[in-house]
Design an enzyme around this catalytic site. Structure first.
Site, PDB file in Angstrom:
ATOM      1  N   HIS A   1      17.003  37.377  76.207  1.00  0.00           N
ATOM      2  CA  HIS A   1      17.763  37.304  75.342  1.00  0.00           C
ATOM      3  C   HIS A   1      19.446  37.911  75.006  1.00  0.00           C
ATOM      4  O   HIS A   1      19.465  39.193  74.980  1.00  0.00           O
ATOM      5  CB  HIS A   1      17.323  37.101  73.868  1.00  0.00           C
ATOM      6  CG  HIS A   1      17.775  36.537  72.123  1.00  0.00           C
ATOM      7  ND1 HIS A   1      18.266  35.359  72.335  1.00  0.00           N
ATOM      8  CD2 HIS A   1      18.872  37.882  71.798  1.00  0.00           C
ATOM      9  CE1 HIS A   1      19.561  35.594  71.426  1.00  0.00           C
ATOM     10  NE2 HIS A   1      19.426  36.794  70.441  1.00  0.00           N
TER      11      HIS A   1
ATOM     12  N   SER B   1      16.089  41.294  73.964  1.00  0.00           N
ATOM     13  CA  SER B   1      17.073  40.780  73.643  1.00  0.00           C
ATOM     14  C   SER B   1      17.590  42.269  73.598  1.00  0.00           C
ATOM     15  O   SER B   1      17.446  43.052  73.335  1.00  0.00           O
ATOM     16  CB  SER B   1      17.582  41.069  71.903  1.00  0.00           C
ATOM     17  OG  SER B   1      18.865  41.411  71.192  1.00  0.00           O
TER      18      SER B   1
ATOM     19  N   MET C   1      27.407  34.766  68.638  1.00  0.00           N
ATOM     20  CA  MET C   1      27.719  34.774  67.623  1.00  0.00           C
ATOM     21  C   MET C   1      29.371  35.169  66.984  1.00  0.00           C
ATOM     22  O   MET C   1      30.011  35.686  67.519  1.00  0.00           O
ATOM     23  CB  MET C   1      27.172  36.080  66.923  1.00  0.00           C
ATOM     24  CG  MET C   1      25.702  35.629  66.713  1.00  0.00           C
ATOM     25  SD  MET C   1      24.818  37.108  66.309  1.00  0.00           S
ATOM     26  CE  MET C   1      24.176  37.543  68.693  1.00  0.00           C
TER      27      MET C   1
ATOM     28  N   MET D   1      28.704  39.433  70.976  1.00  0.00           N
ATOM     29  CA  MET D   1      29.024  39.430  68.921  1.00  0.00           C
ATOM     30  C   MET D   1      30.674  39.469  69.325  1.00  0.00           C
ATOM     31  O   MET D   1      31.661  39.982  70.289  1.00  0.00           O
ATOM     32  CB  MET D   1      28.617  40.281  68.193  1.00  0.00           C
ATOM     33  CG  MET D   1      27.356  40.352  68.455  1.00  0.00           C
ATOM     34  SD  MET D   1      26.679  41.434  67.095  1.00  0.00           S
ATOM     35  CE  MET D   1      24.682  41.328  67.778  1.00  0.00           C
TER      36      MET D   1
ATOM     37  N   MET E   1      17.541  32.607  62.080  1.00  0.00           N
ATOM     38  CA  MET E   1      17.989  33.228  61.664  1.00  0.00           C
ATOM     39  C   MET E   1      17.456  34.380  61.020  1.00  0.00           C
ATOM     40  O   MET E   1      17.185  33.475  59.691  1.00  0.00           O
ATOM     41  CB  MET E   1      19.588  34.435  61.801  1.00  0.00           C
ATOM     42  CG  MET E   1      20.461  33.482  62.592  1.00  0.00           C
ATOM     43  SD  MET E   1      19.682  35.005  63.867  1.00  0.00           S
ATOM     44  CE  MET E   1      20.035  36.266  64.068  1.00  0.00           C
TER      45      MET E   1
ATOM     46  N   ASP F   1      23.389  38.308  73.006  1.00  0.00           N
ATOM     47  CA  ASP F   1      23.713  38.607  72.355  1.00  0.00           C
ATOM     48  C   ASP F   1      25.258  38.761  72.569  1.00  0.00           C
ATOM     49  O   ASP F   1      25.894  40.025  72.596  1.00  0.00           O
ATOM     50  CB  ASP F   1      23.071  39.079  71.167  1.00  0.00           C
ATOM     51  CG  ASP F   1      21.336  39.311  70.536  1.00  0.00           C
ATOM     52  OD1 ASP F   1      21.912  37.812  70.088  1.00  0.00           O
ATOM     53  OD2 ASP F   1      21.025  39.977  70.748  1.00  0.00           O
TER      54      ASP F   1
ATOM     55  N   HIS G   1      22.792  33.896  73.622  1.00  0.00           N
ATOM     56  CA  HIS G   1      23.414  33.670  71.504  1.00  0.00           C
ATOM     57  C   HIS G   1      24.469  34.137  71.235  1.00  0.00           C
ATOM     58  O   HIS G   1      24.886  35.226  71.305  1.00  0.00           O
ATOM     59  CB  HIS G   1      22.447  34.325  70.757  1.00  0.00           C
ATOM     60  CG  HIS G   1      22.166  34.299  69.169  1.00  0.00           C
ATOM     61  ND1 HIS G   1      21.207  35.563  68.548  1.00  0.00           N
ATOM     62  CD2 HIS G   1      22.980  33.594  68.543  1.00  0.00           C
ATOM     63  CE1 HIS G   1      21.739  35.464  67.494  1.00  0.00           C
ATOM     64  NE2 HIS G   1      22.886  33.782  67.296  1.00  0.00           N
TER      65      HIS G   1
ATOM     66  N   ASP H   1      14.469  35.047  64.738  1.00  0.00           N
ATOM     67  CA  ASP H   1      15.188  35.986  66.087  1.00  0.00           C
ATOM     68  C   ASP H   1      15.198  37.192  64.451  1.00  0.00           C
ATOM     69  O   ASP H   1      16.728  36.805  63.839  1.00  0.00           O
ATOM     70  CB  ASP H   1      16.458  35.619  66.481  1.00  0.00           C
ATOM     71  CG  ASP H   1      17.547  36.934  67.006  1.00  0.00           C
ATOM     72  OD1 ASP H   1      17.032  38.189  67.037  1.00  0.00           O
ATOM     73  OD2 ASP H   1      18.916  36.589  67.469  1.00  0.00           O
TER      74      ASP H   1
HETATM   75  C1  DX5 Z   1      20.969  40.206  65.824  1.00  0.00           C
HETATM   76  C2  DX5 Z   1      20.518  39.613  66.701  1.00  0.00           C
HETATM   77  C3  DX5 Z   1      19.429  40.020  67.874  1.00  0.00           C
HETATM   78  C4  DX5 Z   1      19.117  41.243  67.687  1.00  0.00           C
HETATM   79  C5  DX5 Z   1      18.099  41.317  67.150  1.00  0.00           C
HETATM   80  O1  DX5 Z   1      22.655  39.738  65.148  1.00  0.00           O
HETATM   81  O2  DX5 Z   1      21.046  38.343  67.232  1.00  0.00           O
HETATM   82  O3  DX5 Z   1      19.195  39.298  68.346  1.00  0.00           O
HETATM   83  O4  DX5 Z   1      19.082  42.124  69.028  1.00  0.00           O
HETATM   84  O5  DX5 Z   1      17.454  42.990  66.695  1.00  0.00           O
HETATM   85  P1  DX5 Z   1      15.736  43.699  66.201  1.00  0.00           P
HETATM   86  O6  DX5 Z   1      14.684  42.581  66.547  1.00  0.00           O
HETATM   87  O7  DX5 Z   1      16.247  44.843  66.893  1.00  0.00           O
HETATM   88  O8  DX5 Z   1      15.992  42.892  64.528  1.00  0.00           O
HETATM   89 ZN    ZN Z   2      19.733  37.183  69.136  1.00  0.00          ZN
END
Ligand code: DX5
Ligand code: ZN
Length: 218
Positions: A31, A6, A66, A35, A135, A33, A64, A174
């Site tokens: 990956h 990620s 969010m 947000m 998750m 993310d 991903h 994740d």
């Molecule tokens: C969290 C993200 C993850 C995050 C995971 O909301 O969706 O992808 O980067 O990070 P770690 O592996 O540090 O928990």
């Molecule tokens: Zn993620």
């Protein structure tokens, strides 16, 4: 097992170099993310950043989302170069429609579930997904602690998918994933492990990837 590091835990000022380092290390997926500060408290990056990274990397982009109402942005993320687009079950009203739209635009479709969301919906969309994301933390931040309820949820997702004949659908986990829980996650039925902090904080990346792979086989 596929490891999908990620980028949330990478150096945002050097994302291109980080992607190159991943490729050099033998990693195949990245990956990403996204947000929006609404579905989750945090804000990261969007389609413009992903598009410029796409021009500089051959990795499989596992995106991903969010964000609230992700159906508004399916075309944008296709244009940005996403290979897999993952939406949250909690953020979409017409789940089957958005999954079909993602596939119709040539991407793989993923459906994510927060830790307290029932997985029963999967019975009805097993044929519409390429990957299910379980998750293992409440999303929004890197570096949170892994929730042990995840093992049972992965097994439950695998059971539902198999009962619907969807054996090829991948299960991704994740949040808080590390070499210490990777083996048990794979035994529970996980195929793709996302790792942010437990990957990027421990270079060299080739050695870290090898450690995750050994742990996944143990
Ligand atoms: C969290 C993200 C993850 C995050 C995971 O909301 O969706 O992808 O980067 O990070 P770690 O592996 O540090 O928990
Ligand atoms: Zn993620």
């Amino acid at each position: 097992m596929i490891l999908s590091p990620s980028l949330l835990s990478a150096d945002f000022g050097r994302l291109t170099e980080e992607l190159h380092a991943l490729e050099q290390a033998g990693v195949r997926w990245a990956h990403l993310d996204v947000m929006d500060g609404m579905f989750v408290p945090n804000i990261t990056f969007g389609q413009a950043v992903i598009k410029s990274l796409r021009a500089r990397s051959g990795l499989f982009f596992d995106v991903h989302l969010m964000i609230e109402q992700p159906e508004r942005y399916v075309a944008d993320f296709r244009d940005a170069g996403a290979d897999m687009l993952v939406v949250h079950a909690e953020a979409v009203r017409h789940v089957q429609r958005v999954l079909a739209d993602i596939r119709a635009r040539g991407m793989q479709a993923g459906l994510a579930f927060n830790p307290a969301t029932p997985l029963s919906m999967l019975e009805w969309v097993a044929d519409d997904v390429d990957m299910v994301l379980i998750m293992s933390v409440n999303p929004g931040f890197g570096g949170q602690s892994f929730l042990p309820v995840t093992y049972a949820r992965v097994a439950e997702a695998r059971r539902i998918l198999d009962s619907r004949g969807a054996r090829d659908v991948r299960i991704q986990v994740d949040g808080g994933v590390c070499p210490e829980n990777a083996g048990a996650l794979v035994r529970a039925g996980a195929d793709v492990l996302v790792s942010g902090s437990a990957f990027f904080k421990f270079p060299p990346y080739a050695e870290r990837l090898a450690l995750f792979e050994r742990a996944a086989q143990a």
